[in-house]
Design a protein around this motif. Structure first.
Motif, PDB file in Angstrom:
ATOM      1  N   ARG A  58       0.863  -1.190   0.000  1.00  0.00           N
ATOM      2  CA  ARG A  58       0.000   0.000   0.000  1.00  0.00           C
ATOM      3  C   ARG A  58       0.899   1.240   0.000  1.00  0.00           C
ATOM      4  NH1 ARG A  58      -4.135  -0.124   4.889  1.00  0.00           N
ATOM      5  NH2 ARG A  58      -2.177  -0.208   6.068  1.00  0.00           N
ATOM      6  N   TYR A  59       0.509   2.249  -0.786  1.00  0.00           N
ATOM      7  CA  TYR A  59       1.295   3.488  -0.859  1.00  0.00           C
ATOM      8  C   TYR A  59       0.377   4.688  -0.642  1.00  0.00           C
ATOM      9  CZ  TYR A  59       3.757   7.509  -2.793  1.00  0.00           C
ATOM     10  OH  TYR A  59       4.311   8.749  -2.971  1.00  0.00           O
ATOM     11  N   PHE A  60       0.822   5.608   0.230  1.00  0.00           N
ATOM     12  CA  PHE A  60       0.081   6.840   0.509  1.00  0.00           C
ATOM     13  C   PHE A  60       1.063   8.007   0.520  1.00  0.00           C
ATOM     14  CE2 PHE A  60      -1.907   3.287   2.656  1.00  0.00           C
ATOM     15  CZ  PHE A  60      -3.249   3.392   2.291  1.00  0.00           C
ATOM     16  N   ARG A  61       0.632   9.162   0.028  1.00  0.00           N
ATOM     17  CA  ARG A  61       1.458  10.375   0.081  1.00  0.00           C
ATOM     18  C   ARG A  61       0.740  11.413   0.929  1.00  0.00           C
ATOM     19  NH1 ARG A  61       4.568  13.149  -4.972  1.00  0.00           N
ATOM     20  NH2 ARG A  61       6.166  11.715  -4.237  1.00  0.00           N
ATOM     21  N   ASN A  62       1.446  11.942   1.923  1.00  0.00           N
ATOM     22  CA  ASN A  62       0.855  12.943   2.807  1.00  0.00           C
ATOM     23  C   ASN A  62       0.575  14.234   2.044  1.00  0.00           C
ATOM     24  OD1 ASN A  62       1.034  11.212   5.028  1.00  0.00           O
ATOM     25  ND2 ASN A  62       3.090  11.944   5.572  1.00  0.00           N
ATOM     26  N   GLU A  63      -0.533  14.878   2.372  1.00  0.00           N
ATOM     27  CA  GLU A  63      -0.866  16.159   1.752  1.00  0.00           C
ATOM     28  C   GLU A  63       0.089  17.249   2.205  1.00  0.00           C
ATOM     29  OE1 GLU A  63      -4.938  17.113   2.424  1.00  0.00           O
ATOM     30  OE2 GLU A  63      -5.700  15.363   1.332  1.00  0.00           O
ATOM     31  N   ARG A  64       0.596  17.132   3.429  1.00  0.00           N
ATOM     32  CA  ARG A  64       1.584  18.084   3.936  1.00  0.00           C
ATOM     33  C   ARG A  64       2.630  17.301   4.723  1.00  0.00           C
ATOM     34  NH1 ARG A  64       0.865  19.155   9.358  1.00  0.00           N
ATOM     35  NH2 ARG A  64      -1.079  18.397  10.282  1.00  0.00           N
ATOM     36  N   ASN A  65       3.804  17.887   4.849  1.00  0.00           N
ATOM     37  CA  ASN A  65       4.898  17.225   5.548  1.00  0.00           C
ATOM     38  C   ASN A  65       4.586  17.118   7.044  1.00  0.00           C
ATOM     39  OD1 ASN A  65       7.671  17.612   7.150  1.00  0.00           O
ATOM     40  ND2 ASN A  65       8.054  16.448   5.292  1.00  0.00           N
ATOM     41  N   LEU A  66       4.657  15.903   7.575  1.00  0.00           N
ATOM     42  CA  LEU A  66       4.336  15.668   8.983  1.00  0.00           C
ATOM     43  C   LEU A  66       5.569  15.620   9.869  1.00  0.00           C
ATOM     44  CD1 LEU A  66       1.604  12.875   8.639  1.00  0.00           C
ATOM     45  CD2 LEU A  66       1.271  15.354   8.834  1.00  0.00           C
ATOM     46  N   GLY A  67       6.755  15.528   9.269  1.00  0.00           N
ATOM     47  CA  GLY A  67       7.966  15.376  10.067  1.00  0.00           C
ATOM     48  C   GLY A  67       8.137  13.939  10.535  1.00  0.00           C
ATOM     49  N   VAL A  68       9.276  13.665  11.154  1.00  0.00           N
ATOM     50  CA  VAL A  68       9.621  12.296  11.525  1.00  0.00           C
ATOM     51  C   VAL A  68       8.595  11.681  12.466  1.00  0.00           C
ATOM     52  CG1 VAL A  68      11.330  10.835  12.658  1.00  0.00           C
ATOM     53  CG2 VAL A  68      12.084  12.705  11.167  1.00  0.00           C
ATOM     54  N   THR A  69       8.373  12.313  13.622  1.00  0.00           N
ATOM     55  CA  THR A  69       7.467  11.733  14.611  1.00  0.00           C
ATOM     56  C   THR A  69       6.033  11.689  14.099  1.00  0.00           C
ATOM     57  OG1 THR A  69       8.881  12.489  16.428  1.00  0.00           O
ATOM     58  CG2 THR A  69       6.607  11.931  16.975  1.00  0.00           C
ATOM     59  N   GLY A  70       5.605  12.743  13.396  1.00  0.00           N
ATOM     60  CA  GLY A  70       4.254  12.772  12.865  1.00  0.00           C
ATOM     61  C   GLY A  70       3.996  11.654  11.873  1.00  0.00           C
TER      62      GLY A  70
END
Length: 300
Positions: A58-70
């Protein structure tokens, strides 16, 4: 037996990520699922995953950068199986990784953590050995052969003296990680904090000496970028001192003492001082020296 959930919080080099994914596809045991959560914007990545044609990926791309912990938290929230791995975006699973982990789970059902054997490689994929890795292997890691069940204050003391684990290779029981969670104020030392929290909660770890994972150590990692600046050691010292207070309250005085001393982290900081000076990072050199020579007092 449960399907192994492999989570890959991705950001960075495309070719290394693709090598990591291919190593999962090459597993001898097919009972796994890979979830990739892309925290970047590299071109062509969604198309590459679409062409794989494997329903287990499964592949997903975040709409905005969440950073490492996010991004780690998002990956954790997407896990649906009993056991998971937070694979590094530039690491390699050797073909027997899934089979070995599943055999350990059959032998130790319900265990919270599994640390299999690891080989360290460099940026080009060749076997590598750094001072830090040699110290892990020769000084801090337990002297054991085969599979060993460990836990309690003894394991906490061992890890706080020198963290010999390789976080991306560890298999975790999903509900245990969800109960403990990730700390908001940590990035570099998040892995050790999670393990110590789980040990305090009464969980255990199986350590196996069969090498089924390749951990890539090279200069472009987040931890390496922050090394000469000293920021990683400032974060580490803050964690160690906070953990010492909590371990004292928990009734683990030996672990608290080891946390206050955090000897291996201080030695590591000291070894980086000459490099920081050669690079002209004088403020970093001062920060490294401060972290190397201070134990009981908190950073200002």
């Amino acid at each position: 037996m449960t399907t192994l959930e492999i989570l890959l919080p991705y950001y960075g080099d495309v070719a290394l990520m693709q090598a990591a994914v291919r190593s999962v596809l090459a597993q001898s045991d097919p009972d796994w699922r890979l979830t990739v959560v892309d925290d970047g914007r590299e071109p062509g990545v969604p198309e590459w995953f679409a062409e794989l044609g494997d329903p287990r990926v499964r592949y997903f791309r975040n709409e905005r950068n969440l950073g490492v912990t996010g991004n780690y938290r998002k990956c954790l929230g997407m896990a649906e199986h009993e056991y998971l791995v937070f694979m590094g975006t530039d690491d390699i699973m050797l073909p027997e990784y899934v089979a070995t982990v599943r055999s350990i789970l059959a032998q130790y059902p319900g265990v919270a953590m599994i640390q299999p054997g690891v080989e360290v490689i460099d940026g080009s994929g060749k076997p590598s050995s750094s001072l830090a890795d040699e110290a892990k292997r020769r000084i801090y890691a337990p002297r054991q052969q085969g599979r060993v069940l460990m836990g309690g204050e003894d394991l906490a003391v061992s890890l706080l003296k020198g963290n010999w684990l390789y976080f991306p290779s560890i298999c975790w029981r999903t509900d245990a990680v969800r109960t403990t969670g990730f700390r908001d104020n940590l990035e570099i030392i998040q892995d050790l904090a999670l393990v110590i929290d789980l040990l305090q909660a009464g969980e255990q770890m199986v350590v196996d000496d069969v090498r089924v994972f390749q951990y890539r150590r090279h200069t472009v990692s987040i931890s390496s970028k922050s090394a000469f600046s000293g920021t990683r050691f400032t974060e580490a010292r803050r964690y160690f001192l906070d953990a010492a207070d909590r371990l004292d309250a928990h009734g683990w005085p030996k672990a608290a003492k080891a946390s206050r001393m955090h000897l291996s982290a201080r030695i590591h900081a000291l070894t980086l001082v000459p490099g920081a000076m050669r690079a002209g990072q004088w403020d970093g050199a001062k920060t490294l020296l401060r972290n190397a020579t201070s134990t009981a007092s908190r950073p200002r």
